[in-house]
Design an enzyme around this catalytic site. Sequence first.
Site, PDB file in Angstrom:
ATOM      1  CG  ASP A 269      45.462  44.017  40.938  1.00  0.00           C
ATOM      2  OD1 ASP A 269      45.341  42.837  41.292  1.00  0.00           O
ATOM      3  OD2 ASP A 269      44.643  44.909  41.256  1.00  0.00           O
TER       4      ASP A 269
HETATM    5  C1  GLC Z   1      42.245  44.598  43.713  1.00  0.00           C
HETATM    6  C2  GLC Z   1      42.183  43.251  43.033  1.00  0.00           C
HETATM    7  C3  GLC Z   1      41.644  43.295  41.635  1.00  0.00           C
HETATM    8  C4  GLC Z   1      40.586  44.382  41.579  1.00  0.00           C
HETATM    9  C5  GLC Z   1      41.289  45.704  41.748  1.00  0.00           C
HETATM   10  C6  GLC Z   1      40.316  46.877  41.789  1.00  0.00           C
HETATM   11  O1  GLC Z   1      43.410  44.721  44.470  1.00  0.00           O
HETATM   12  O2  GLC Z   1      43.377  42.467  43.024  1.00  0.00           O
HETATM   13  O3  GLC Z   1      41.080  42.003  41.333  1.00  0.00           O
HETATM   14  O4  GLC Z   1      39.898  44.338  40.335  1.00  0.00           O
HETATM   15  O5  GLC Z   1      42.117  45.742  42.905  1.00  0.00           O
HETATM   16  O6  GLC Z   1      39.518  46.799  42.924  1.00  0.00           O
END
Ligand code: GLC
Length: 732
Positions: free
Chosen positions: A263
């Site tokens: 993430d």
């Molecule tokens: C965010 C989310 C994830 C998302 C990523 C990119 O923090 O947790 O679901 O796809 O970052 O935006």
Amino acid sequence: MKKWIFSLSTISILTLQMVAQKPIYLDNNQPIEKRIQNALSLMTTEEKVAICHAQSKFTSKGVPRLGIPELMLSDGPHGVREEICWDEWDPAGWSSDSCLAFPALTCLAATFNPDLSLAYGRAIGQEARYRRKDVLLGPGVNIYRTPLNGRNFEYLGEDPYLSSKMCIPYIKGVQENGVSACVKHFALNNQEFDRNTINVEASERALQEIYLPAFKAAVKEGNVWSLMGSYNQFRGEFCSHNNYLINKILKQDWEFDGVVISDWGATHNTKQAINNGLDIEMGSHTNGLSISLSNSYNQYYLANPYLEALKKGETSVDILNEKASRVLRLIFRTSMNSNKPWGSFVAKEHSNVARKIAEEGIVLLKNSSNILPIQPSAYKTIAVIGENAIKRMTLGGGSSALKVKYEISPLEGIKDRFGKSSEITYSQGYASGASMFKKVLKCKMDNDSLFKVAIETAKTADLVIFVGGLNKNHEQDSEGGDRTSLNLPFNQDKLIQEILKVNKNTIMVLVSGNAIAMPWINDVKTIIQSWYLGSESGSAIASVLSGDCNPSGKLPFTFPVKLSDVSAHSFGEISYPGINQNQEYKDDILVGYRWYDTKKIAPLFPFGFGLSYTTFEIGKATIDKSVCTANDEVKLLLSVKNTGKIAGAEVVQVYINDEKCSVLRPAKELKAFSKVALLPGETKLVELNLPVKEWAFYNDKTSKWEIEPGKFNILVGTSALDICQKIIVNVN
Ligand code: GLC
């Protein structure tokens, strides 16, 4: 003759040269595994490391020298996010990236219709392909453990079986477009409170029986090509580089051959990122010291520090080759797959799919005086009250927010459907201060006057349609924060009670991605649970209100009466929200109806519940064997009849109960369901297959799935509490 032979040999040499010049990795006719080995043999160590971390907010490097393209990633699960700046979180301001917003995945789960999940995946995959994205960051499949979790609207509910069955077709549909789905957030990311740091402790049974099944289904049956590690820790290790979750369970046990993506900002340690199976590090600012550095990407844990470790011989090139192979496999499956289709964007077919899912996901919770469906000319004045009737729900919520081509609001849908035969009045009723449209709608009136005007509007109307709920603002169904109460915000409960005093003809339309408390439940005759329905919101809601569509949605999670009834909230702060970044899932395997039904706690509305404008009759179920072994499959046959006057659809649900077991087992566990559409008076036979091995529990002493011989009850019903039949099966 000689001339002819000469020219033939010339051609064959040229062809050979042509073939000889085209390296294997560029040849789409070559097997992917050969292309990977060929590309690896041509890449330098620096190039292999470079494809294992971000080069911008939403891209990772390719190999420019070899013509291997960079990987383009994009949110999100409900539509293709607007283009984001290369190295900032700000929108890039493109004029060609306004997408179609599909309903939130909670709505998809509520359809209990895997066919619609496939249609969803295909359509959103076409939008992603058209926008030249190689990885679509969805679906989210985290289990609904607490009704306060800010991101429940992005997920598929409280039951692992439903979440599994509803995520598989979505993934296949997306990947048919040469776009990788990215199942997230792996794992145990069941709240937003302290999400970046909290350490979750959970039993092996809870992990295997509740929190992992949807991910396992995504990998083993959905063949998902990428997976996102979550922010939180599990048993003391961050999930984006967690040895047990990634190396042991995901890559060894499940034989996952795709890419593990962190993430954004979920990577914390070079050594663990190298050794614990992280393949692409996204979004992080490494040690936090390099945030301001231009192109801080070289500072990432899997960037220069990784190169350093390689140069010092602290890590083997085999691990690097394994990571790079996975990334190349993803590239050859997506951007370098020259057979992939071209996609399409905001196509009419996509709107039709979005509307169909929205209509089939809406749940009719109460209709005691049959106000619904609304007969168009029955009411001279219809008052629509509530901010959610006009609030843009494609905005907000966090990374799944969308810039849309259009969004039909509930008010617009109601006006369009009923405006010809009735006068439609509107009153906002309350102001959340949420961003309505492009700007925050500054209310000319304060909340008191909004309140008073709404009551007056309700008084003078023949029918009231209250459109309230949550609104994807912070702590109101949004990433980055949990709700702090089960109750409706912005004084809506009081407003609803006052409206009901002046007008009994009131329909409640709740727009939310979570359960809410309903202190006014006994005074309200009609309740519809609508979800964040995307671009076609208003048309779907109006279609159900008018009876153009007969609602057939079923709740993918329980509505509890009060927060203290919820299992996660029954074991003190350590269970939720955790204490000092530590949390123990003391509810263990008793999540959702597994808790309420085992502890005999009456919910407000049970899992799997949903009414219809017609009625159904479930015929006597028969099974093909009442004695079986763990390797058998029990076939259950029953008839469903539409005993009403309009077409509709029912969802037959089959739960199992292991009556006597050496370990605690829930009162029931969903093991099959089938949605059946029926014309008035029509009867259909429904066959449900029940592989007995799926009735097993996870024995954490033997680390095996096991079934103890004995009596099992097969429970047939139309919700977790509406069980109409019990059939006994003996497992040898
Ligand atoms: C965010 C989310 C994830 C998302 C990523 C990119 O923090 O947790 O679901 O796809 O970052 O935006």
